[in-house]
Write a protein that holds these residues in place. Structure first.
Motif, short mmCIF file in Angstrom:
data_model
loop_
_atom_site.label_atom_id
_atom_site.label_comp_id
_atom_site.label_asym_id
_atom_site.label_seq_id
_atom_site.Cartn_x
_atom_site.Cartn_y
_atom_site.Cartn_z
N VAL A 129 -7.69 0.69 -1.06
CA VAL A 129 -8.80 0.52 -2.00
C VAL A 129 -8.80 -0.94 -2.46
O VAL A 129 -7.79 -1.43 -2.99
CB VAL A 129 -8.67 1.46 -3.20
CG1 VAL A 129 -9.78 1.19 -4.21
CG2 VAL A 129 -8.73 2.92 -2.74
N ALA A 130 -9.91 -1.62 -2.26
CA ALA A 130 -9.97 -3.06 -2.54
C ALA A 130 -9.71 -3.40 -4.00
O ALA A 130 -9.30 -4.52 -4.31
CB ALA A 130 -11.33 -3.61 -2.11
N THR A 131 -9.92 -2.45 -4.90
CA THR A 131 -9.80 -2.74 -6.33
C THR A 131 -8.50 -2.22 -6.94
O THR A 131 -8.32 -2.33 -8.15
CB THR A 131 -10.98 -2.11 -7.10
OG1 THR A 131 -11.04 -0.69 -6.82
CG2 THR A 131 -12.29 -2.76 -6.68
N ASP A 132 -7.59 -1.66 -6.12
CA ASP A 132 -6.35 -1.16 -6.71
C ASP A 132 -5.26 -2.23 -6.68
O ASP A 132 -5.51 -3.39 -6.33
CB ASP A 132 -5.90 0.15 -6.04
CG ASP A 132 -5.28 -0.06 -4.66
OD1 ASP A 132 -5.18 -1.22 -4.19
OD2 ASP A 132 -4.87 0.94 -4.04
N SER A 158 -8.21 9.07 3.44
CA SER A 158 -8.19 9.33 2.01
C SER A 158 -6.80 9.25 1.41
O SER A 158 -6.65 9.10 0.19
CB SER A 158 -8.80 10.71 1.72
OG SER A 158 -8.09 11.73 2.41
N GLY A 215 -4.85 -3.64 -3.10
CA GLY A 215 -6.11 -4.13 -2.57
C GLY A 215 -6.54 -5.46 -3.15
O GLY A 215 -7.16 -6.28 -2.46
N LEU A 246 -10.57 0.63 4.82
CA LEU A 246 -10.72 -0.07 3.55
C LEU A 246 -11.73 0.72 2.72
O LEU A 246 -12.92 0.70 2.98
CB LEU A 246 -11.22 -1.49 3.77
CG LEU A 246 -11.42 -2.35 2.52
CD1 LEU A 246 -10.09 -2.62 1.84
CD2 LEU A 246 -12.12 -3.65 2.86
N GLY A 247 -11.24 1.43 1.75
CA GLY A 247 -12.07 2.31 0.95
C GLY A 247 -11.53 3.72 0.89
O GLY A 247 -12.04 4.55 0.14
N LYS A 248 -10.53 4.02 1.75
CA LYS A 248 -9.87 5.34 1.77
C LYS A 248 -10.89 6.46 1.97
O LYS A 248 -10.88 7.47 1.28
CB LYS A 248 -9.06 5.57 0.49
CG LYS A 248 -7.98 4.54 0.24
CD LYS A 248 -7.09 4.89 -0.92
CE LYS A 248 -6.11 5.99 -0.56
NZ LYS A 248 -5.03 6.13 -1.57
N GLU A 249 -11.78 6.26 2.94
CA GLU A 249 -12.81 7.26 3.21
C GLU A 249 -12.25 8.41 4.04
O GLU A 249 -11.33 8.24 4.84
CB GLU A 249 -13.99 6.61 3.96
CG GLU A 249 -14.70 5.52 3.18
CD GLU A 249 -15.44 6.06 1.98
OE1 GLU A 249 -15.86 7.24 2.02
OE2 GLU A 249 -15.61 5.32 1.00
N ASN A 272 0.82 -1.21 0.00
CA ASN A 272 0.00 0.00 0.00
C ASN A 272 0.86 1.27 0.00
O ASN A 272 0.51 2.28 0.60
CB ASN A 272 -0.95 0.01 1.20
CG ASN A 272 -2.15 0.94 1.00
OD1 ASN A 272 -2.68 1.03 -0.08
ND2 ASN A 272 -2.54 1.62 2.06
#
Length: 359
Positions: free
Chosen positions: A217-220, A212, A223, A188-191, A128
């Motif tokens: 991010v689960a899709t990067d 942020s 992730g 998880l999601g970088k909120e 990450n």
């Protein structure tokens, strides 16, 4: 006749010589310019003048007058700390080492998984875009009901993401707790706005939870490497235990649904102490061996293990485990399991040369 024989021998000699020269020429090192640096590149032992556009490779980089490394995420050569004219030898090898194999070969403790122990083992990993550390290759449940387990490489963030409340109620239950929700819906999601779950102490003091920039991010790139698992959520019985007995308690019950992010277990903490097999509470005196525990680095820190139904276990700032109110604000370091097909791109596992990974 002799004359013809000599001609044949000479001709054969010339052909062999030319062939050898052609082979030598094809194998000779070719060089090219890359952002002002001179690069000598080989791909599976063959000289080349451009980097492969993609692929599964182990990459070694050695530079003069600079620090060089291959970034598998951006697929670029990074050259830093330049002190003069830079020349780099770069080698791509399609014979890669699975991260699981590397951990099994390097981890020194074989106790419910292969684990790293001691003061400062070479278990650093770049994940990450920041420094994490490898706990070990640990059995984990991947199917509902947990009829069987599979080993996965388990990693923990090197630094805490802040002082956070475990729960806003008097409960040590992991699933549905504030910290479980925060890690799996905000970190998880970088909120950037996580007020519903973000408390630094009790139920009235809001924390600053903006992930942020450092969340996942689960899709990067990274992730996608994270495994969905049924985390162990064993119930505590109000006693302190050895690492082995904590492990037995932890695996007795599993979450009914999967998630990606957790915290370290009490057993992880205990197994990280070099050659220590006693109880992990104060009476077992693990604090006397705190200098042999690489996980002891963030002071008071939550585990996801329970002491009792109302009190989670935390790593005490003195080096032993204690039970505390779930409403206390202690350090939290995200923990996750990596998928089995993650491999080592480069690195030795040291702090200055962490494992770089691909999938």
């Amino acid at each position: 006749m002799k004359y013809n024989k000599k001609i044949m021998i000479c001709s054969l000699f010339i052909i062999i010589s030319i062939t050898i020269l052609i082979v030598i020429s094809s194998k000779s090192t070719k060089k090219f310019n890359y952002k002002g640096s001179t690069i000598a590149l080989t791909i599976d032992g063959n000289s080349a003048t451009s980097f492969p556009t993609s692929g599964k490779y182990n990459v070694t980089v050695n530079c003069n007058n600079a620090k060089g490394r291959w970034n598998p995420k951006t697929w670029k050569l990074e050259i830093t700390k330049i002190t003069g004219t830079v020349t780099c030898d770069v080698s791509f090898n399609s014979s890669v080492t699975n991260l699981t194999t590397q951990v099994n070969n390097k981890a020194t403790r074989n106790a419910n998984g292969k684990r790293y122990q001691g003061k400062n083992p070479d278990n650093y990993i770049w994940f990450n875009d920041e420094l994490w550390r490898i706990i070990g290759n640990i059995p984990v449940c991947l199917t509902s009901g947990c009829a069987s387990t599979e080993n996965r490489v388990k990693i923990i963030r090197n630094d805490s993401i802040g002082g956070l409340v475990y729960n806003t109620t008097s409960s040590s239950t992991w699933m549905g707790s504030n910290i479980q929700n925060l890690l799996n819906t905000c970190y998880l999601g970088k909120e950037s706005l996580c007020d519903n779950y973000c408390y630094s102490y009790s139920t009235t003091v809001k924390g600053t939870c903006d992930y942020s920039s450092d969340g996942i991010v689960a899709t990067d790139y990274y992730g996608k490497m994270v495994e969905d698992v049924y985390f162990n959520v064993g119930t505590g019985d109000g006693t302190y235990k050895t690492a082995s007995n904590y492990y037995t308690q932890e695996i007795a019950t599993h979450a009914s649904s999967t998630s990606k992010i957790g915290l370290m277990y009490a057993s992880d903490w205990g197994y990280a102490i070099e050659d220590f097999t006693e109880g992990l509470g104060y009476d077992g005196s693990p604090q006397n061996s705190s200098d042999k525990n690489w996980l002891f680095s963030n002071g008071y820190e939550w585990t996801m293990s329970a002491y009792s139904s109302s009190n989670p276990l935390s790593a005490n700032g003195s080096g032993y485990l204690g039970f505390d109110s779930a409403s206390f604000g202690y350090a939290a370091r995200p923990v996750l399991y990596l998928k089995s097909n993650v491999y080592v791109v480069s690195g030795t596992g040291s702090k200055v040369d962490p494992y770089r990974i691909g999938m």
